[in-house]
Design a protein around this motif. Structure first.
Motif, short mmCIF file in Angstrom:
data_model
loop_
_atom_site.label_atom_id
_atom_site.label_comp_id
_atom_site.label_asym_id
_atom_site.label_seq_id
_atom_site.Cartn_x
_atom_site.Cartn_y
_atom_site.Cartn_z
N PRO A 119 0.85 -1.35 -0.16
CA PRO A 119 0.01 -0.15 0.07
C PRO A 119 0.95 1.11 0.05
CG PRO A 119 0.09 -0.96 2.36
CD PRO A 119 0.92 -1.91 1.31
N MET A 120 0.36 2.14 -0.78
CA MET A 120 1.14 3.54 -0.69
C MET A 120 0.31 4.59 -0.11
SD MET A 120 3.69 2.26 -2.28
CE MET A 120 4.70 3.62 -2.60
N ARG A 121 1.08 5.90 0.23
CA ARG A 121 0.57 6.88 0.38
C ARG A 121 1.33 7.98 -0.13
NH1 ARG A 121 -2.45 8.20 5.50
NH2 ARG A 121 -1.57 6.27 6.44
N ALA A 122 0.27 8.86 -0.99
CA ALA A 122 1.08 9.82 -1.68
C ALA A 122 0.23 11.12 -1.30
CB ALA A 122 0.87 9.85 -3.09
N ALA A 123 1.20 12.28 -1.41
CA ALA A 123 0.73 13.40 -0.87
C ALA A 123 0.05 14.22 -1.94
CB ALA A 123 1.67 14.61 -0.33
N THR A 124 -1.11 13.62 -2.49
CA THR A 124 -1.76 14.11 -3.86
C THR A 124 -3.26 14.13 -3.40
OG1 THR A 124 -1.83 12.07 -4.78
CG2 THR A 124 -0.17 13.31 -5.41
N ALA A 125 -4.30 14.89 -3.92
CA ALA A 125 -5.50 15.10 -3.99
C ALA A 125 -6.23 13.56 -4.21
CB ALA A 125 -6.30 16.08 -4.52
N ASP A 126 -5.71 13.16 -5.40
CA ASP A 126 -6.28 11.96 -6.02
C ASP A 126 -5.25 10.93 -6.16
OD1 ASP A 126 -8.89 13.12 -6.41
OD2 ASP A 126 -8.08 14.24 -8.12
N PRO A 127 -5.55 9.61 -6.15
CA PRO A 127 -4.45 8.73 -6.19
C PRO A 127 -3.62 8.77 -7.61
CG PRO A 127 -6.69 7.66 -5.68
CD PRO A 127 -6.67 9.09 -6.03
N PRO A 128 -2.47 8.93 -7.39
CA PRO A 128 -1.62 9.11 -8.76
C PRO A 128 -1.45 7.82 -9.54
CG PRO A 128 0.03 9.16 -6.73
CD PRO A 128 -1.68 8.99 -6.32
N VAL A 129 -0.73 7.49 -10.63
CA VAL A 129 -0.65 6.57 -11.41
C VAL A 129 0.83 5.92 -10.77
CG1 VAL A 129 0.28 5.46 -13.62
CG2 VAL A 129 -1.32 7.13 -13.50
N TYR A 130 0.79 4.75 -10.21
CA TYR A 130 2.02 3.91 -9.83
C TYR A 130 2.69 3.10 -10.65
CZ TYR A 130 0.46 5.85 -5.16
OH TYR A 130 0.21 6.51 -4.13
N VAL A 131 3.97 3.19 -10.78
CA VAL A 131 4.54 2.10 -11.51
C VAL A 131 5.93 1.72 -10.52
CG1 VAL A 131 6.47 1.78 -13.55
CG2 VAL A 131 4.50 3.59 -13.41
N ALA A 132 6.49 0.15 -10.77
CA ALA A 132 7.19 -0.19 -10.16
C ALA A 132 8.36 -0.65 -10.93
CB ALA A 132 6.78 -1.63 -9.29
N VAL A 133 9.42 -0.24 -10.82
CA VAL A 133 10.75 -0.40 -11.79
C VAL A 133 11.52 -1.36 -10.95
CG1 VAL A 133 12.51 0.48 -13.10
CG2 VAL A 133 10.56 1.70 -12.87
N GLN A 134 11.84 -2.57 -11.54
CA GLN A 134 12.77 -3.69 -11.08
C GLN A 134 13.80 -4.07 -12.08
OE1 GLN A 134 9.59 -6.43 -9.61
NE2 GLN A 134 10.17 -6.02 -7.56
N ALA A 135 14.53 -4.81 -11.63
CA ALA A 135 15.79 -5.15 -12.71
C ALA A 135 15.08 -5.68 -13.95
CB ALA A 135 16.73 -5.98 -11.98
N GLY A 136 15.28 -5.34 -14.93
CA GLY A 136 14.76 -6.06 -16.06
C GLY A 136 13.35 -6.16 -16.40
N ARG A 137 12.36 -5.16 -15.34
CA ARG A 137 10.92 -5.42 -15.62
C ARG A 137 10.42 -3.71 -15.07
NH1 ARG A 137 7.50 -9.27 -11.35
NH2 ARG A 137 5.60 -9.24 -12.57
N VAL A 138 9.33 -3.63 -15.66
CA VAL A 138 8.50 -2.51 -15.26
C VAL A 138 6.79 -3.07 -14.84
CG1 VAL A 138 7.40 -0.35 -15.84
CG2 VAL A 138 9.80 -0.70 -16.54
N THR A 139 6.70 -2.83 -13.91
CA THR A 139 5.01 -3.12 -13.62
C THR A 139 4.40 -2.11 -13.16
OG1 THR A 139 5.80 -5.29 -12.44
CG2 THR A 139 3.70 -4.63 -12.01
N PHE A 140 3.12 -1.75 -14.23
CA PHE A 140 2.46 -0.95 -14.21
C PHE A 140 1.04 -1.03 -13.16
CE2 PHE A 140 4.55 -0.07 -17.95
CZ PHE A 140 4.74 1.15 -17.98
N GLY A 141 0.78 -0.12 -12.37
CA GLY A 141 -0.40 -0.18 -11.51
C GLY A 141 -1.78 -0.15 -12.16
N THR A 142 -2.70 -0.18 -11.50
CA THR A 142 -4.14 -0.06 -11.62
C THR A 142 -4.19 1.26 -12.48
OG1 THR A 142 -4.83 0.42 -9.79
CG2 THR A 142 -4.92 -1.88 -10.44
#
Length: 248
Positions: A179-202
């Protein structure tokens, strides 16, 4: 009276048969005409996915021009709006040291957000330069392109790194759907960058009553991870923030 009706019906029968035969003949002629007509292409109004095969080179070209302080090459890569902001190639040259990506080791550009209506439409792509060993963000650029497979992209080198991820803390160890908590009024777009891989959130993370966002439905694999939060206004202006964590 009945005899008269029978006679009338009999007198109309040939006309009914003739009309039916005419209809059948017309259908047959139509079928022959359709089947005999050359095939025509059918076009769909929907757009195919954007083609970024050549756009991916644009951030690399920008990085090379900035690293060599080649103001003319860098100027040619700027969007008209960015050119107006910097004024002249000479003024851009003095700014290159400040806005140039600064990786401290091997790094690669990662596509972390896209605004597009499909191939051949005006599209924007946010690329983040991520160091391979440390996962440190070393620079960012927004590429404007028609997303049609040509290296015709132009860059805006100044997306703002102003989105603040309040939670989790840097270097925390988390589960595979953090779970994440960002200081934004609405949920932002989340992306996870790992070695050799990018996972896009919902598409639009769900924010719970506790203020946390649940962005990842797909489990993240264990290991070092750079989680990026992106906010965009849909018109090519992006802001982002990131946190380095470890997935257990």
């Amino acid at each position: 009276m009945k005899v008269r009706e029978v006679l009338l019906r009999r007198s109309r029968l040939p006309w009914v048969i003739a009309a039916a035969l005419a209809v059948v003949a017309g259908i047959a002629v139509l079928l022959v005409a359709v089947l005999d007509e050359p095939a025509r292409p059918h076009y769909c109004s929907c757009r195919p996915p954007p083609d970024t095969s050549a756009v991916e080179q644009v951030p690399r070209d920008w990085q090379a021009a900035a690293a060599h302080r080649d103001a003319q090459a860098a100027w040619r890569l700027l969007t008209p709006e960015a050119q107006r902001r910097y004024g002249t190639p000479g003024r851009l040259r003095s700014a290159l040291a400040r806005i140039a990506p600064d990786p401290r080791g091997p790094a690669e550009w990662r596509l972390v957000d896209t605004v597009t209506q499909g191939r051949g439409t005006p599209s924007t792509f946010l690329y983040l330069l991520v160091e391979k060993r440390t996962l440190r963000p070393a620079g960012a650029v927004v590429v404007h392109s028609m997303a049609a497979g040509a290296a015709d992209g132009r860059v805006d080198p100044a997306p703002a790194a102003t989105v603040r991820i309040v939670e989790p803390a840097a270097h925390a160890k988390l589960g595979d759907r953090p779970p994440m908590r960002a200081a934004t009024a609405d949920p932002p777009v989340y992306v996870a960058v790992q070695a050799g891989r990018v996972t896009f959130g919902t598409a639009g993370a769900i924010r719970g009553p506790d203020g946390r966002d649940a962005p990842f439905t797909e489990p993240l694999r264990p290991g070092p991870t750079l989680i990026v939060a992106v906010r965009n206004d849909g018109n090519g202006r992006f802001a982002y923030g990131s946190v380095r964590v470890t997935i257990r």
